[in-house]
Design a protein around this motif. Sequence first.
Motif, PDB file in Angstrom:
ATOM      1  N   GLY A   1       7.713   8.335   5.076  1.00 21.22           N
ATOM      2  CA  GLY A   1       8.502   9.348   4.385  1.00 21.22           C
ATOM      3  C   GLY A   1       9.406   8.766   3.321  1.00 21.22           C
ATOM      4  N   VAL A   2       8.809   8.141   2.315  1.00 15.20           N
ATOM      5  CA  VAL A   2       9.568   7.450   1.263  1.00 15.20           C
ATOM      6  C   VAL A   2       9.600   8.291  -0.008  1.00 15.20           C
ATOM      7  N   GLU A   3      10.796   8.520  -0.537  1.00 15.63           N
ATOM      8  CA  GLU A   3      10.925   9.262  -1.785  1.00 15.63           C
ATOM      9  C   GLU A   3      10.424   8.422  -2.952  1.00 15.63           C
TER      10      GLU A   3
ATOM     11  N   SER B   1      12.886   4.015 -22.844  1.00 18.59           N
ATOM     12  CA  SER B   1      12.152   4.567 -23.988  1.00 18.59           C
ATOM     13  C   SER B   1      12.566   5.998 -24.305  1.00 18.59           C
ATOM     14  N   GLY B   2      13.509   6.530 -23.538  1.00 12.62           N
ATOM     15  CA  GLY B   2      13.946   7.900 -23.753  1.00 12.62           C
ATOM     16  C   GLY B   2      13.735   8.756 -22.520  1.00 12.62           C
ATOM     17  N   THR B   3      13.843  10.051 -22.701  1.00 12.84           N
ATOM     18  CA  THR B   3      13.689  10.985 -21.592  1.00 12.84           C
ATOM     19  C   THR B   3      12.222  11.372 -21.433  1.00 12.84           C
ATOM     20  N   VAL B   4      11.721  11.267 -20.217  1.00 13.98           N
ATOM     21  CA  VAL B   4      10.334  11.625 -19.951  1.00 13.98           C
ATOM     22  C   VAL B   4      10.289  12.613 -18.787  1.00 13.98           C
ATOM     23  N   ARG B   5       9.180  13.316 -18.684  1.00 17.60           N
ATOM     24  CA  ARG B   5       9.023  14.263 -17.600  1.00 17.60           C
ATOM     25  C   ARG B   5       8.528  13.538 -16.350  1.00 17.60           C
ATOM     26  N   GLY B   6       9.040  13.960 -15.216  1.00 21.84           N
ATOM     27  CA  GLY B   6       8.625  13.329 -13.967  1.00 21.84           C
ATOM     28  C   GLY B   6       8.583  14.326 -12.832  1.00 21.84           C
ATOM     29  N   TRP B   7       8.162  13.851 -11.687  1.00 25.28           N
ATOM     30  CA  TRP B   7       8.082  14.671 -10.477  1.00 25.28           C
ATOM     31  C   TRP B   7       8.589  13.846  -9.294  1.00 25.28           C
ATOM     32  N   ARG B   8       9.454  14.436  -8.507  1.00 26.59           N
ATOM     33  CA  ARG B   8       9.905  13.787  -7.283  1.00 26.59           C
ATOM     34  C   ARG B   8       8.944  14.153  -6.159  1.00 26.59           C
ATOM     35  N   VAL B   9       8.387  13.136  -5.485  1.00 22.44           N
ATOM     36  CA  VAL B   9       7.422  13.366  -4.418  1.00 22.44           C
ATOM     37  C   VAL B   9       7.846  12.595  -3.171  1.00 22.44           C
ATOM     38  N   ASN B  10       7.210  12.927  -2.074  1.00 21.92           N
ATOM     39  CA  ASN B  10       7.459  12.231  -0.819  1.00 21.92           C
ATOM     40  C   ASN B  10       6.166  11.541  -0.382  1.00 21.92           C
ATOM     41  N   LEU B  11       6.225  10.215  -0.263  1.00 18.84           N
ATOM     42  CA  LEU B  11       5.058   9.442   0.138  1.00 18.84           C
ATOM     43  C   LEU B  11       5.002   9.356   1.663  1.00 18.84           C
ATOM     44  N   ASN B  12       3.815   9.538   2.207  1.00 18.33           N
ATOM     45  CA  ASN B  12       3.673   9.480   3.665  1.00 18.33           C
ATOM     46  C   ASN B  12       4.079   8.116   4.211  1.00 18.33           C
ATOM     47  N   SER B  13       3.641   7.056   3.531  1.00 14.80           N
ATOM     48  CA  SER B  13       3.995   5.710   3.980  1.00 14.80           C
ATOM     49  C   SER B  13       3.943   4.731   2.822  1.00 14.80           C
ATOM     50  N   VAL B  14       4.828   3.748   2.884  1.00 13.68           N
ATOM     51  CA  VAL B  14       4.823   2.606   1.961  1.00 13.68           C
ATOM     52  C   VAL B  14       4.875   1.359   2.827  1.00 13.68           C
ATOM     53  N   LYS B  15       3.952   0.431   2.568  1.00 11.78           N
ATOM     54  CA  LYS B  15       3.867  -0.763   3.404  1.00 11.78           C
ATOM     55  C   LYS B  15       3.743  -2.011   2.561  1.00 11.78           C
ATOM     56  N   VAL B  16       4.500  -3.058   2.905  1.00 14.60           N
ATOM     57  CA  VAL B  16       4.346  -4.395   2.333  1.00 14.60           C
ATOM     58  C   VAL B  16       4.357  -5.372   3.499  1.00 14.60           C
TER      59      VAL B  16
ATOM     60  N   SER C   1       0.834  -1.198   0.000  1.00 16.13           N
ATOM     61  CA  SER C   1       0.000   0.000   0.000  1.00 16.13           C
ATOM     62  C   SER C   1       0.868   1.247   0.000  1.00 16.13           C
ATOM     63  N   VAL C   2       0.313   2.315  -0.557  1.00 19.54           N
ATOM     64  CA  VAL C   2       0.932   3.641  -0.539  1.00 19.54           C
ATOM     65  C   VAL C   2      -0.069   4.595   0.091  1.00 19.54           C
ATOM     66  N   ASN C   3       0.337   5.232   1.167  1.00 15.21           N
ATOM     67  CA  ASN C   3      -0.555   6.149   1.897  1.00 15.21           C
ATOM     68  C   ASN C   3      -1.889   5.488   2.230  1.00 15.21           C
ATOM     69  N   GLY C   4      -1.829   4.185   2.522  1.00 18.68           N
ATOM     70  CA  GLY C   4      -3.029   3.452   2.911  1.00 18.68           C
ATOM     71  C   GLY C   4      -3.848   2.893   1.770  1.00 18.68           C
ATOM     72  N   HIS C   5      -3.459   3.166   0.515  1.00 18.16           N
ATOM     73  CA  HIS C   5      -4.190   2.665  -0.651  1.00 18.16           C
ATOM     74  C   HIS C   5      -3.478   1.437  -1.227  1.00 18.16           C
ATOM     75  N   PRO C   6      -4.210   0.386  -1.580  1.00 15.11           N
ATOM     76  CA  PRO C   6      -3.586  -0.845  -2.057  1.00 15.11           C
ATOM     77  C   PRO C   6      -2.843  -0.669  -3.377  1.00 15.11           C
ATOM     78  N   VAL C   7      -1.686  -1.319  -3.473  1.00 12.42           N
ATOM     79  CA  VAL C   7      -0.840  -1.259  -4.665  1.00 12.42           C
ATOM     80  C   VAL C   7      -0.186  -2.625  -4.871  1.00 12.42           C
ATOM     81  N   GLN C   8      -0.101  -3.046  -6.128  1.00 10.49           N
ATOM     82  CA  GLN C   8       0.663  -4.251  -6.464  1.00 10.49           C
ATOM     83  C   GLN C   8       2.042  -3.806  -6.922  1.00 10.49           C
ATOM     84  N   PHE C   9       3.079  -4.178  -6.173  1.00  7.13           N
ATOM     85  CA  PHE C   9       4.439  -3.743  -6.475  1.00  7.13           C
ATOM     86  C   PHE C   9       5.225  -4.801  -7.247  1.00  7.13           C
TER      87      PHE C   9
END
Length: 215
Positions: free
Chosen positions: A176-178, A154-169, A110-118
Amino acid sequence: MQCLKWLGLGLLLTAVGFAWAAPQVRVVGLFPGAAVLNVDGQRKLVKVGQTGPGGVVVVSADSRGAVLRVEGVERSYGLSREYSNGFAEPTRRQLSIAKGVGGHYWIAGSVNGHPVQFLVDTGATAVALNDGQARRLGIDYRVSGLPLQVNTASGTVRGWRVNLNSVKVGDLEVLGVEAVVLEGGSPTEALLGMSFLSRVGWKVEQDVLMLESKH
């Protein structure tokens, strides 16, 4: 008669000594048809019907538990439970991940409490999401993120660096995960990169990825 008494005492002492020598058995990973065993500190992935360290046989196994035959006695074992003379469970949380489709390691989290398949990616410097995944997770990356250019296959793409409140497996949670959000559909799967993995202990043994909290 005296000899018989001494013989009986000898048998009793032998039996007690045998009990003291019983192996320390823990189940540290569970999968359909297999279990990761830790027997006297030796860890191994053992399939149903096979014999592992210390002669321990895996009778059955699924995601809920395993039945092991230890010295001829069958018992049900839960994940990371100790069955040897009252030893306490480890304070460090552990997670074992078997190699999956395509030779990759997949794990639900999960990321910030929302389910994610990693998809675990030790080559990725950070947790990585595509912009669609970020929006689904409620991450306002355009406002809170730092714009950057990312070089991909695939080449250069635009992105954003963010800070996640929590990452859980599993039971492993890091605060505080980048992360990096990439514009477009790549990566197709959320990548569990080193910004998370470097903050837990991890190693690969016999096609099993093992994660462990550092404290």
